[in-house]
Scaffold this motif. Structure first.
Motif, mmCIF file in Angstrom:
data_model
loop_
_atom_site.group_PDB
_atom_site.id
_atom_site.type_symbol
_atom_site.label_atom_id
_atom_site.label_comp_id
_atom_site.label_asym_id
_atom_site.label_seq_id
_atom_site.Cartn_x
_atom_site.Cartn_y
_atom_site.Cartn_z
ATOM 1 N N ASP A 103 48.945 35.334 39.209
ATOM 2 C CA ASP A 103 48.820 35.110 37.773
ATOM 3 C C ASP A 103 48.794 36.442 37.036
ATOM 4 N N PHE A 104 49.204 36.413 35.778
ATOM 5 C CA PHE A 104 49.287 37.640 34.985
ATOM 6 C C PHE A 104 47.985 38.426 34.954
ATOM 7 N N ALA A 105 46.876 37.745 34.961
ATOM 8 C CA ALA A 105 45.584 38.413 34.771
ATOM 9 C C ALA A 105 44.890 38.760 36.087
ATOM 10 N N TYR A 106 45.502 38.459 37.206
ATOM 11 C CA TYR A 106 44.810 38.553 38.480
ATOM 12 C C TYR A 106 44.623 39.985 38.955
ATOM 13 N N THR A 107 43.432 40.259 39.494
ATOM 14 C CA THR A 107 43.163 41.550 40.129
ATOM 15 C C THR A 107 42.384 41.276 41.404
ATOM 16 N N GLY A 108 43.053 41.308 42.520
ATOM 17 C CA GLY A 108 42.414 40.983 43.786
ATOM 18 C C GLY A 108 41.754 42.174 44.426
#
Length: 127
Positions: A103-108
C-alpha cells in the motif's frame, strides 16, 4: 530482476555524519517500499528505517530517531539514509531492501517482508 547497490559507508569519528545511498534498478521504483537494515558483528540483522512508496510515511527504530533521516528520490530510483551524531554502536554493515507491491502508506520493519536486498556497505564509527 531488481538490483540494489548501496554506497557511502566509511570510517567516521563519533559525532560525525554520513549519507548512505542505495541505487535501485529493475522494476518500477515507485512500487517499492524501501528499508534500511544493519548487522553488527555477531549480531542479527536489524531494522533501521523504512519509507513508503511516495515518501509520505517513514518509520525508524528507536535508537536512531532524531538522529537519522530516510528519504528517497523517485526520479533517481535512489533511497538515502542521512546519519548524524554517529555513535560507535552504529558500527555495522548497512543493507537496503525493497518490498514490492505494498500500500502507498506502508512502512515495514520485518526482514521477511522485503523481497530484494543489496550487498551492504560498511559503516565504522570510531570512538
Amino acid at each position: 530482476q531488481v538490483h540494489l547497490v548501496e554506497s557511502g559507508g566509511e570510517l567516521v569519528q563519533a559525532g560525525g555524519s554520513l549519507r548512505l545511498s542505495c541505487a535501485v534498478s529493475g522494476g518500477i521504483f515507485t512500487t517499492y517500499t524501501m528499508g534500511w537494515f544493519r548487522q553488527a558483528p555477531g549480531e542479527e540483522r536489524e531494522f533501521v528505517a523504512a519509507i513508503s512508496r511516495y515518501a509520505t510515511n517513514t518509520r525508524y527504530t528507536d535508537s536512531v530517531k532524531g538522529r537519522w533521516t530516510i528519504s528517497r528520490d523517485n526520479a533517481k530510483n535512489t533511497v538515502y539514509l542521512q546519519m548524524n551524531a554517529l555513535k560507535p554502536e552504529d558500527t555495522a554493515v548497512y543493507y537496503c531492501a525493497a518490498d514490492y507491491g505494498r500500500d502507498f502508506a506502508y512502512t515495514g520493519s520485518e526482514m521477511n517482508e522485503y523481497d530484494a536486498w543489496g550487498q551492504g556497505t560498511q559503516v565504522t564509527v570510531s570512538s
